[in-house]
Design a protein around this motif. Structure first.
Motif, PDB file in Angstrom:
ATOM      1  N   GLU A  56      -5.312   8.327  -6.478  1.00 45.65           N
ATOM      2  CA  GLU A  56      -5.420   7.074  -6.571  1.00 45.65           C
ATOM      3  C   GLU A  56      -4.962   6.414  -5.108  1.00 45.65           C
ATOM      4  O   GLU A  56      -3.763   7.109  -4.809  1.00 45.65           O
ATOM      5  CB  GLU A  56      -5.196   5.938  -7.814  1.00 45.65           C
ATOM      6  N   ASP A  57      -5.588   5.442  -4.375  1.00 46.01           N
ATOM      7  CA  ASP A  57      -4.822   5.121  -3.120  1.00 46.01           C
ATOM      8  C   ASP A  57      -5.229   3.541  -3.075  1.00 46.01           C
ATOM      9  O   ASP A  57      -6.526   3.220  -2.680  1.00 46.01           O
ATOM     10  CB  ASP A  57      -5.640   5.665  -2.014  1.00 46.01           C
ATOM     11  N   SER A  58      -4.428   2.548  -3.286  1.00 47.44           N
ATOM     12  CA  SER A  58      -4.522   1.395  -3.257  1.00 47.44           C
ATOM     13  C   SER A  58      -4.194   0.837  -1.850  1.00 47.44           C
ATOM     14  O   SER A  58      -4.067  -0.419  -1.416  1.00 47.44           O
ATOM     15  CB  SER A  58      -3.625   0.540  -4.340  1.00 47.44           C
TER      16      SER A  58
END
Length: 599
Positions: free
Chosen positions: A373-375
């Motif tokens: 995941e990459d926010s």
């Protein structure tokens, strides 16, 4: 046929009668055996209590000799602390003491404490207790001792208050003790902000006593029980293993195990991973294997012998620390990777701590990090060993703040960064350890003067915490390092001699001006109510405060610059390595081309 039936009936009746008689005799024998066993147990307990009481009386009779010893030590060193509970003239209660070295060591390593009362058990019956911790080599270090002739909640409260007073009223992050009700009350009252943990190995021993029948009937129970405690990496995994264990051995209604489960937050490791306990290796811990007085105190120890053994233990551990210091300073560990981070850690950490870091770093080769995941500001990775996806850990990485958190919580628990975070650093091309992940207490310079500023409580002068002998020891160690470095070449030797001459001039000037000759604070020394210390130290003037503030600012700026330089240096090394690799590849190609032309 009829006769056979009748005969069968008669035979059955006879057997039944004989069986009833045998059953009655068996019941009588069992009842008799129980009475005998009860009598033996009662007699044994009486004898044991009598022996314990008699030994306690003999030991308490030596209290005056201990008091005379403590008074003499306090006269020799004003920073030697002792306190007495009760009447000094009719000594029947408890005594606490801590030498100057113990009080200074607490400044550096007082983040986690072990309170050991195991010598009071029936095995030894010595009314002795100790406060210890871990130094920068992971060795046991002393924070104070006590003789406990009387046990009660008020006695332990007094003891912890006296100890805390000697340690400048700075509470530790965590403390490990026996699972004792009186101790629990004292810790909750005197150390309310400290995380209290029960000694896991004491619980193992007590479980073995409470479930002796299970241990004898099922040899595999102990192994399974310990695995459920030591190898569970998540709370869910622990609960699953625990339930399976109870079901497998039909212990669902066992009161002892139920009470232990109810207290799981104070002794099962998985529930305490977010608190610092300083344990570097899974095989160590609060099992007493690193006990400060092991081999020095036993069942034959009297009070007179105890004082001698106390001094032997102090000297022995001091020698071990000096040897570890020498080994760290004068030998270079073998590096196992080309990583600049490994070289950095080898230069920073003590040898034993570096070995643990190196183990984690090497394990990153088998623990790849996968982005899940990459926010934007925070990236989440999944890190698992090849073939063990079911034991994966989650790492959150903030590229803005250069901060990471791992679900294993190893850094919070031990102060050493884990393989999972290191795997993410590797994926993100972070080549050196960020400063926030270097715990000073594990470094070679853990006992530097700079460390005092960070840990000394407000209002307590540094000089008051150091005795003459301690200062001499520190100066001697630094001088030896200076001599070793200064003799390596004629040029360095000349520079070292010039520096010594300049230092001698400054020392003479300081003595002539009276700097540092003012009387030091003497912290409280033991009396009936732990007398308050005498203070005679002038507060610094405004100009001195301004200078000190300026020095701190410049020091912080220097450290920041050093950090940036270290990153640049590491990046440059990586580039140079790549260039060397390319050069080697080109050389191979040229050589192959020449061989082809010759053919």
């Amino acid at each position: 046929m009829p006769r056979r039936n009748v005969g069968f009936v008669i035979t059955s009746s006879a057997e039944q009668k004989i069986g009833n008689d045998m059953l009655n005799q068996r019941m009588i024998l069992v009842a008799t055996a129980k009475r005998v066993a009860w009598r033996i147990r009662e007699t044994s307990e009486y004898k044991l209590n009598k022996m314990s009481t008699g030994r306690q009386r003999i030991l308490s009779g030596g209290g005056q000799q201990v008091l005379d010893y403590l008074k003499r030590k306090q006269t020799e060193d004003p920073n030697f602390y002792y306190a007495i509970q009760g009447d000094e003239e009719h000594l029947r209660d408890n005594i606490f003491w801590a030498d100057a070295a113990s009080r200074v060591n607490y400044i550096y390593f007082g983040d986690t404490v072990i309170f050991d009362t195991s010598y009071r058990s029936n095995q030894y019956m010595v009314p002795f207790a100790s406060f210890t911790g871990l130094n920068h080599h992971g060795q046991a270090v002393l924070f104070g001792c006590a003789l406990l002739f009387n046990e009660s909640d008020s006695s332990y409260i007094w003891l912890f208050q006296s100890w805390l007073h000697a340690m400048s009223v700075r509470q530790p992050i965590s403390i490990t003790t026996e699972p004792d009700r009186f101790i629990q009350i004292a810790v909750s009252q005197v150390l309310p902000d400290t995380h209290h943990r029960y000694c896991k190995w004491s619980i193992f021993r007590e479980t073995q006593e409470k479930l002796a029948t299970i241990y004898q009937s099922y040899p595999t129970f102990e192994t399974e029980f310990r695995k459920s405690i030591n190898e569970s990496e998540t709370i869910e995994e622990f609960d699953s293993r625990w339930d399976s264990l109870l079901g497998q051995y039909y212990l669902m209604n066992n009161e002892w195990l139920q009470s232990m489960y109810n207290a799981r937050h104070q002794w099962v490791p998985v529930y305490m991973r977010g608190t610092f306990f300083g344990e570097l290796f899974a095989t160590e811990g609060n099992d007493g294997s690193n006990s400060y007085f092991d081999g020095f105190v036993d069942a034959n120890t009297t009070i007179q012998v105890l004082i001698k053994q106390y001094e032997k233990a102090v000297a022995s551990w001091h020698e071990k620390e000096l040897k570890a210091d020498d080994h760290t300073a004068n030998t270079m560990p073998i590096l196992r990777t080309p990583s600049p981070m490994e070289k950095q850690a080898a230069d920073l950490y003590t040898r034993r701590v570096f070995m643990k870091f190196q183990e984690e770093l090497v394990e990153t080769l088998a623990n790849p990090a996968t982005k899940i995941e990459d926010s934007g500001s925070v990236t989440t990775y999944r890190v698992a060993k090849f073939g063990e996806d079911h034991r994966a850990h989650v790492v959150n990485f903030s590229s803005v703040e250069m901060k990471t958190t791992c679900s294993c919580r190893m850094f919070e628990y031990s102060g050493i960064i884990c393989r999972h975070i290191l795997a993410v650093f590797r994926a993100k091309n972070v080549l050196t350890l960020p400063t926030e992940y270097i715990l000073k207490r594990w470094t070679r310079n853990a006992k530097s003067i700079a460390g005092l500023d960070e840990h000394t409580p407000p209002g307590v002068p540094i000089n008051s915490l150091e005795s003459l002998s301690f200062r001499c020891n520190n100066l001697r160690q630094e001088a030896l390092k200076f001599v070793e470095e200064g003799a390596k070449s004629i040029h360095v030797y000349n520079v070292a001699m010039d520096a010594l001459r300049e230092a001698a001039k400054k020392l003479t000037a300081a003595k002539s001006q009276g700097v540092g000759t003012s009387r030091e604070i003497t912290l409280a020394n033991g009396d009936n109510a732990a007398r308050e210390g005498r203070e005679n130290q002038l507060s610094p003037g405004t100009s001195a405060e301004v200078k000190a503030k300026k020095i701190r600012e410049l020091t912080a700026e220097l450290e920041s610059t050093n950090g940036r330089c270290e990153v640049f240096r590491a990046n440059l090394l990586a580039v140079l390595k790549d260039m060397e690799d390319q050069k080697l590849k080109l050389s191979v190609k040229v050589q192959n081309a020449r061989l082809s032309l010759r053919e």
